[in-house]
Design a protein around this motif. Structure first.
Motif, PDB file in Angstrom:
ATOM      1  N   VAL A  62      -1.479  15.999  -3.348  1.00 20.93           N
ATOM      2  CA  VAL A  62      -1.909  14.711  -3.893  1.00 20.93           C
ATOM      3  C   VAL A  62      -0.705  13.895  -4.367  1.00 20.93           C
ATOM      4  CG1 VAL A  62      -3.330  13.549  -5.625  1.00 20.93           C
ATOM      5  CG2 VAL A  62      -4.093  15.724  -4.647  1.00 20.93           C
ATOM      6  N   ASN A  63      -0.594  12.672  -3.851  1.00 22.57           N
ATOM      7  CA  ASN A  63       0.378  11.699  -4.347  1.00 22.57           C
ATOM      8  C   ASN A  63      -0.393  10.552  -4.987  1.00 22.57           C
ATOM      9  OD1 ASN A  63       2.524  13.195  -3.401  1.00 22.57           O
ATOM     10  ND2 ASN A  63       2.651  12.095  -1.461  1.00 22.57           N
ATOM     11  N   VAL A  64       0.226   9.888  -5.949  1.00 18.36           N
ATOM     12  CA  VAL A  64      -0.463   8.837  -6.699  1.00 18.36           C
ATOM     13  C   VAL A  64       0.356   7.557  -6.702  1.00 18.36           C
ATOM     14  CG1 VAL A  64      -1.374   8.158  -8.957  1.00 18.36           C
ATOM     15  CG2 VAL A  64      -1.572  10.541  -8.206  1.00 18.36           C
ATOM     16  N   GLU A  65      -0.341   6.424  -6.500  1.00 19.94           N
ATOM     17  CA  GLU A  65       0.245   5.099  -6.693  1.00 19.94           C
ATOM     18  C   GLU A  65      -0.692   4.305  -7.586  1.00 19.94           C
ATOM     19  OE1 GLU A  65       3.102   4.044  -5.996  1.00 19.94           O
ATOM     20  OE2 GLU A  65       3.858   5.212  -4.301  1.00 19.94           O
ATOM     21  N   LYS A  66      -0.125   3.572  -8.558  1.00 14.61           N
ATOM     22  CA  LYS A  66      -0.938   2.825  -9.519  1.00 14.61           C
ATOM     23  C   LYS A  66      -0.857   1.320  -9.307  1.00 14.61           C
ATOM     24  CE  LYS A  66      -0.208   6.545 -12.808  1.00 14.61           C
ATOM     25  NZ  LYS A  66       0.378   6.956 -14.111  1.00 14.61           N
ATOM     26  N   ASP A  67      -0.046   0.884  -8.352  1.00 22.61           N
ATOM     27  CA  ASP A  67       0.154  -0.534  -8.064  1.00 22.61           C
ATOM     28  C   ASP A  67      -0.133  -0.781  -6.587  1.00 22.61           C
ATOM     29  OD1 ASP A  67       1.774  -3.222  -8.998  1.00 22.61           O
ATOM     30  OD2 ASP A  67       2.252  -2.658  -6.932  1.00 22.61           O
ATOM     31  N   GLY A  68      -0.850  -1.855  -6.282  1.00 20.50           N
ATOM     32  CA  GLY A  68      -1.241  -2.134  -4.905  1.00 20.50           C
ATOM     33  C   GLY A  68      -0.074  -2.320  -3.957  1.00 20.50           C
ATOM     34  N   ILE A  69       0.935  -3.060  -4.379  1.00 17.50           N
ATOM     35  CA  ILE A  69       2.092  -3.307  -3.515  1.00 17.50           C
ATOM     36  C   ILE A  69       2.869  -2.016  -3.284  1.00 17.50           C
ATOM     37  CG2 ILE A  69       4.309  -4.506  -3.337  1.00 17.50           C
ATOM     38  CD1 ILE A  69       3.019  -6.863  -4.797  1.00 17.50           C
ATOM     39  N   ASP A  70       3.058  -1.241  -4.355  1.00 19.51           N
ATOM     40  CA  ASP A  70       3.752   0.046  -4.205  1.00 19.51           C
ATOM     41  C   ASP A  70       2.997   0.963  -3.253  1.00 19.51           C
ATOM     42  OD1 ASP A  70       5.678  -0.798  -5.979  1.00 19.51           O
ATOM     43  OD2 ASP A  70       4.831   0.261  -7.707  1.00 19.51           O
ATOM     44  N   ALA A  71       1.669   0.947  -3.344  1.00 21.20           N
ATOM     45  CA  ALA A  71       0.857   1.783  -2.460  1.00 21.20           C
ATOM     46  C   ALA A  71       1.027   1.386  -0.999  1.00 21.20           C
ATOM     47  CB  ALA A  71      -0.616   1.682  -2.864  1.00 21.20           C
ATOM     48  N   LEU A  72       1.012   0.079  -0.731  1.00 21.88           N
ATOM     49  CA  LEU A  72       1.179  -0.396   0.640  1.00 21.88           C
ATOM     50  C   LEU A  72       2.553  -0.024   1.182  1.00 21.88           C
ATOM     51  CD1 LEU A  72      -0.064  -1.977   2.993  1.00 21.88           C
ATOM     52  CD2 LEU A  72       0.923  -4.059   1.995  1.00 21.88           C
ATOM     53  N   ASN A  73       3.574  -0.168   0.356  1.00 20.92           N
ATOM     54  CA  ASN A  73       4.931   0.207   0.772  1.00 20.92           C
ATOM     55  C   ASN A  73       5.033   1.704   1.053  1.00 20.92           C
ATOM     56  OD1 ASN A  73       5.907  -2.408   0.604  1.00 20.92           O
ATOM     57  ND2 ASN A  73       6.580  -2.193  -1.515  1.00 20.92           N
ATOM     58  N   ASN A  74       4.357   2.495   0.242  1.00 18.64           N
ATOM     59  CA  ASN A  74       4.350   3.948   0.433  1.00 18.64           C
ATOM     60  C   ASN A  74       3.749   4.299   1.789  1.00 18.64           C
ATOM     61  OD1 ASN A  74       3.575   6.737   0.380  1.00 18.64           O
ATOM     62  ND2 ASN A  74       3.543   6.715  -1.850  1.00 18.64           N
ATOM     63  N   ILE A  75       2.600   3.727   2.095  1.00 19.22           N
ATOM     64  CA  ILE A  75       1.930   4.013   3.372  1.00 19.22           C
ATOM     65  C   ILE A  75       2.753   3.500   4.541  1.00 19.22           C
ATOM     66  CG2 ILE A  75      -0.128   3.496   4.763  1.00 19.22           C
ATOM     67  CD1 ILE A  75      -1.702   3.466   2.085  1.00 19.22           C
ATOM     68  N   ASP A  76       3.351   2.330   4.389  1.00 21.81           N
ATOM     69  CA  ASP A  76       4.176   1.764   5.459  1.00 21.81           C
ATOM     70  C   ASP A  76       5.396   2.644   5.721  1.00 21.81           C
ATOM     71  OD1 ASP A  76       4.916  -0.109   7.382  1.00 21.81           O
ATOM     72  OD2 ASP A  76       6.161  -1.206   5.974  1.00 21.81           O
ATOM     73  N   ARG A  77       5.963   3.175   4.657  1.00 18.80           N
ATOM     74  CA  ARG A  77       7.167   4.005   4.768  1.00 18.80           C
ATOM     75  C   ARG A  77       6.854   5.380   5.338  1.00 18.80           C
ATOM     76  NH1 ARG A  77       8.244   3.551  -0.101  1.00 18.80           N
ATOM     77  NH2 ARG A  77       7.544   5.573  -0.875  1.00 18.80           N
ATOM     78  N   ARG A  78       5.630   5.869   5.075  1.00 21.14           N
ATOM     79  CA  ARG A  78       5.280   7.237   5.473  1.00 21.14           C
ATOM     80  C   ARG A  78       4.074   7.237   6.413  1.00 21.14           C
ATOM     81  NH1 ARG A  78       5.422  10.919   0.112  1.00 21.14           N
ATOM     82  NH2 ARG A  78       6.216  12.461   1.565  1.00 21.14           N
ATOM     83  N   ARG A  79       4.145   6.399   7.430  1.00 22.23           N
ATOM     84  CA  ARG A  79       3.051   6.321   8.398  1.00 22.23           C
ATOM     85  C   ARG A  79       2.812   7.682   9.043  1.00 22.23           C
ATOM     86  NH1 ARG A  79       3.383   0.423  11.398  1.00 22.23           N
ATOM     87  NH2 ARG A  79       4.231  -0.732   9.624  1.00 22.23           N
ATOM     88  N   GLU A  80       1.555   7.998   9.282  1.00 24.60           N
ATOM     89  CA  GLU A  80       1.118   9.264   9.873  1.00 24.60           C
ATOM     90  C   GLU A  80       1.241  10.435   8.901  1.00 24.60           C
ATOM     91  OE1 GLU A  80      -0.225   8.838  12.763  1.00 24.60           O
ATOM     92  OE2 GLU A  80       0.548   6.810  12.938  1.00 24.60           O
ATOM     93  N   TYR A  81       1.635  10.178   7.652  1.00 31.13           N
ATOM     94  CA  TYR A  81       1.834  11.281   6.697  1.00 31.13           C
ATOM     95  C   TYR A  81       0.525  11.673   6.011  1.00 31.13           C
ATOM     96  CZ  TYR A  81       3.825  14.021   2.865  1.00 31.13           C
ATOM     97  OH  TYR A  81       4.127  15.027   1.982  1.00 31.13           O
ATOM     98  N   TYR A  82      -0.214  10.676   5.536  1.00 27.62           N
ATOM     99  CA  TYR A  82      -1.417  10.976   4.755  1.00 27.62           C
ATOM    100  C   TYR A  82      -2.632  11.219   5.649  1.00 27.62           C
ATOM    101  CZ  TYR A  82       1.363   9.446   0.802  1.00 27.62           C
ATOM    102  OH  TYR A  82       2.350   9.339  -0.134  1.00 27.62           O
ATOM    103  N   ASP A  83      -3.478  12.141   5.196  1.00 26.90           N
ATOM    104  CA  ASP A  83      -4.723  12.433   5.901  1.00 26.90           C
ATOM    105  C   ASP A  83      -5.871  11.581   5.384  1.00 26.90           C
ATOM    106  OD1 ASP A  83      -3.979  14.779   7.657  1.00 26.90           O
ATOM    107  OD2 ASP A  83      -3.364  15.553   5.715  1.00 26.90           O
ATOM    108  N   LEU A  84      -5.727  11.054   4.156  1.00 28.35           N
ATOM    109  CA  LEU A  84      -6.793  10.244   3.574  1.00 28.35           C
ATOM    110  C   LEU A  84      -6.258   9.488   2.363  1.00 28.35           C
ATOM    111  CD1 LEU A  84     -10.487  10.938   3.254  1.00 28.35           C
ATOM    112  CD2 LEU A  84      -9.301  10.550   1.090  1.00 28.35           C
ATOM    113  N   VAL A  85      -6.849   8.309   2.094  1.00 28.84           N
ATOM    114  CA  VAL A  85      -6.509   7.496   0.930  1.00 28.84           C
ATOM    115  C   VAL A  85      -7.775   7.258   0.116  1.00 28.84           C
ATOM    116  CG1 VAL A  85      -5.842   5.167   0.196  1.00 28.84           C
ATOM    117  CG2 VAL A  85      -4.546   6.327   1.997  1.00 28.84           C
ATOM    118  N   THR A  86      -7.690   7.426  -1.217  1.00 26.32           N
ATOM    119  CA  THR A  86      -8.769   6.948  -2.090  1.00 26.32           C
ATOM    120  C   THR A  86      -8.262   5.665  -2.737  1.00 26.32           C
ATOM    121  OG1 THR A  86      -8.113   8.131  -4.117  1.00 26.32           O
ATOM    122  CG2 THR A  86      -9.502   9.310  -2.543  1.00 26.32           C
TER     123      THR A  86
END
Length: 223
Positions: free
Chosen positions: A28-52
């Motif tokens: 489990v990784n956590v992001e509390k800010d929308g922009i930070d979350a988008l940057n995280n996903i953009d930087r680590r494409r194909e990494y996460y199996d699911l987002v809540t």
């Protein structure tokens, strides 16, 4: 079991989700800010199996974030929100969300929905170690990086991954890949090209029989 990005700014809920999901063996990784979350996903494409995804976020509100995530990733998105109107749910599903859970929710229900959505996603993917095949788009990623394969190489790799750890005979390869009798030279040259792309030690030659996709570490564990 899988990697989950929790996008949520409620500290108490974050602690509960992290504790419960890690207990289920999720990373489990956590992001509390929308922009930070988008940057995280953009930087680590194909990494996460699911987002809540919570809808009330600093930086970028959840509806917009959902649309932006969908532009760069097909990762399943489960929205967690206190908003319960049908119109809101329909709008989010149109924006790319896969599921919607209304707060407050039972954690076991959420875990069940997570498992279902991850399982659906994985139906379209085959993997072995750091090799991942996207069956919908005919793409291959090695250690997260997209790699170029011909159609024949892709089909051969798919056959080996489907039977990882097992011997695939030369006759079966000829039948499945070419659909007719083919020369040993064609099989050998295609296998040679495949080895160059995924690593020569990944494919074992079973002399006079066929080939087997097996990582050295797995071979050691069998001894």
């Amino acid at each position: 079991m899988g990697r989950i990005l929790v996008i949520e700014d409620d500290e108490k809920l974050v602690r509960i989700l992290k504790l419960q999901l890690e207990h289920q063996k999720y990373e489990v990784n956590v992001e509390k800010d929308g922009i930070d979350a988008l940057n995280n996903i953009d930087r680590r494409r194909e990494y996460y199996d699911l987002v809540t995804l919570d809808l009330s976020l600093p930086g970028m509100e959840g509806n917009r974030l959902c649309r932006q995530i969908r532009k760069i990733s097909d990762v399943p998105i489960i929205v967690l929100s206190a908003r319960s109107s049908v119109e809101e749910k329909v709008e989010l599903l149109k924006s790319g969300a896969n599921d919607y859970v209304t707060k407050p929710f039972d954690i076991q229900e959420l875990i069940a929905r997570i498992e279902v959505n991850i399982r659906k996603e994985r139906v379209n993917e085959l993997s072995y170690k750091d090799i991942a095949l996207d069956l919908s788009n005919y793409e291959v990623r090695i250690a997260g990086e997209k790699a170029s394969f011909s159609k024949t190489e892709y089909e051969l790799l798919k056959l080996l991954v489907e039977n990882s750890g097992k011997i695939v005979t030369r006759d079966k390869i000829a039948e499945k890949i070419w659909g007719w009798e083919t020369s040993d030279n064609l099989i050998d040259s295609t296998m040679r090209n495949l080895r160059q792309k995924i690593g020569k030690d990944m494919i074992k030659t079973m002399r006079g029989i066929g080939y087997k996709l097996e990582y050295e570490e797995d071979m050691e564990n069998k001894r």
